[in-house]
Design an enzyme around this catalytic site. Structure first.
Site, PDB file in Angstrom:
ATOM      1  N   ASP A   1      25.618  -4.380  44.472  1.00  0.00           N
ATOM      2  CA  ASP A   1      26.111  -5.018  45.696  1.00  0.00           C
ATOM      3  C   ASP A   1      25.138  -6.187  45.913  1.00  0.00           C
ATOM      4  OD1 ASP A   1      26.825  -5.721  48.310  1.00  0.00           O
ATOM      5  OD2 ASP A   1      25.858  -3.991  49.216  1.00  0.00           O
TER       6      ASP A   1
ATOM      7  N   GLU B   1      24.518 -11.452  54.838  1.00  0.00           N
ATOM      8  CA  GLU B   1      25.554 -10.562  55.369  1.00  0.00           C
ATOM      9  C   GLU B   1      24.913  -9.361  56.059  1.00  0.00           C
ATOM     10  OE1 GLU B   1      28.323  -6.936  54.318  1.00  0.00           O
ATOM     11  OE2 GLU B   1      26.582  -7.543  53.178  1.00  0.00           O
ATOM     12  N   GLU B   2      23.879  -8.826  55.461  1.00  0.00           N
ATOM     13  CA  GLU B   2      23.260  -7.602  55.983  1.00  0.00           C
ATOM     14  C   GLU B   2      22.472  -7.827  57.272  1.00  0.00           C
ATOM     15  OE1 GLU B   2      23.976  -4.764  54.755  1.00  0.00           O
ATOM     16  OE2 GLU B   2      24.669  -5.207  52.729  1.00  0.00           O
TER      17      GLU B   2
ATOM     18  N   ASP C   1      33.817  -7.242  48.713  1.00  0.00           N
ATOM     19  CA  ASP C   1      32.529  -6.570  48.846  1.00  0.00           C
ATOM     20  C   ASP C   1      32.643  -5.226  48.136  1.00  0.00           C
ATOM     21  OD1 ASP C   1      29.904  -5.970  49.609  1.00  0.00           O
ATOM     22  OD2 ASP C   1      30.249  -6.363  51.731  1.00  0.00           O
TER      23      ASP C   1
ATOM     24  N   HIS D   1      22.858   0.377  48.308  1.00  0.00           N
ATOM     25  CA  HIS D   1      21.568   0.116  48.946  1.00  0.00           C
ATOM     26  C   HIS D   1      20.459   1.029  48.421  1.00  0.00           C
ATOM     27  CE1 HIS D   1      24.086  -1.589  52.488  1.00  0.00           C
ATOM     28  NE2 HIS D   1      23.979  -2.467  51.506  1.00  0.00           N
TER      29      HIS D   1
END
Length: 167
Positions: A9, A38-39, A61, A147
């Site tokens: 990702d 984005e995060e 995504d 993540h």
């Protein structure tokens, strides 16, 4: 047929978009945006949406899977095709976009899944509220261990995402 690396990702999404652009033939103006931050607040996509003023948006995504032990129950799994986003905590995708994406997958005889996330979000969250609003849909790449130091995706899912986006 599985790929594993750090930062799958969003590396897999970048690869999908590059390949889709190589194959795409369209009479329409098509913009591909590789966003940042984005995060931490959807900052890149908001600026891009404001500048481009798109008529519609297909957000790409990764999405979580529920196909390993001790994961919360979800219907998305590796190797079962692109996941067409219905909603996440930041967006409810436009029904027309959902229908068009699902119909394209059916026309191509591609397996697809529905992506419904009660938590988390994507750049679609800011896209659909920019200016007067942008008709927004999403295609998600099923990805395990998001993540974490080593994330995993399926090569066929990625290739099918290219086919779906190109269509």
């Amino acid at each position: 047929s599985r790929m594993a690396s750090g930062a799958m990702d969003n590396r897999v999404c970048c690869a999908i978009l590059v390949e889709a652009m190589k194959q795409l033939s369209s009479p329409h103006d098509v913009y591909v945006v590789f966003t940042v931050q984005e995060e931490v607040g959807l900052r890149g996509s908001g600026a891009a949406a404001y500048a481009i003023e798109p008529d519609l948006n297909i957000n790409l995504d990764v999405t979580l899977t529920g196909d390993t032990p001790k994961m919360p129950a979800m219907s998305v799994a590796l190797g079962k095709g692109p996941a067409i986003k219905m909603m996440d905590s930041s967006v409810i995708c436009h029904p027309d976009m959902i229908q068009k994406l699902e119909q394209q997958a059916k026309n191509l005889d591609l397996a697809s899944q529905r992506d419904i996330m009660r938590a988390g979000g994507t750049d679609a969250g800011v896209m659909h509220t920019t200016r007067i609003g942008v008709r927004t849909g999403g295609v998600s790449v099923p990805c395990r261990y998001i993540h974490t130091p080593v994330e995993m995706a399926d090569l066929q899912d990625a290739q099918d995402c290219v086919k779906l986006l190109t269509a």
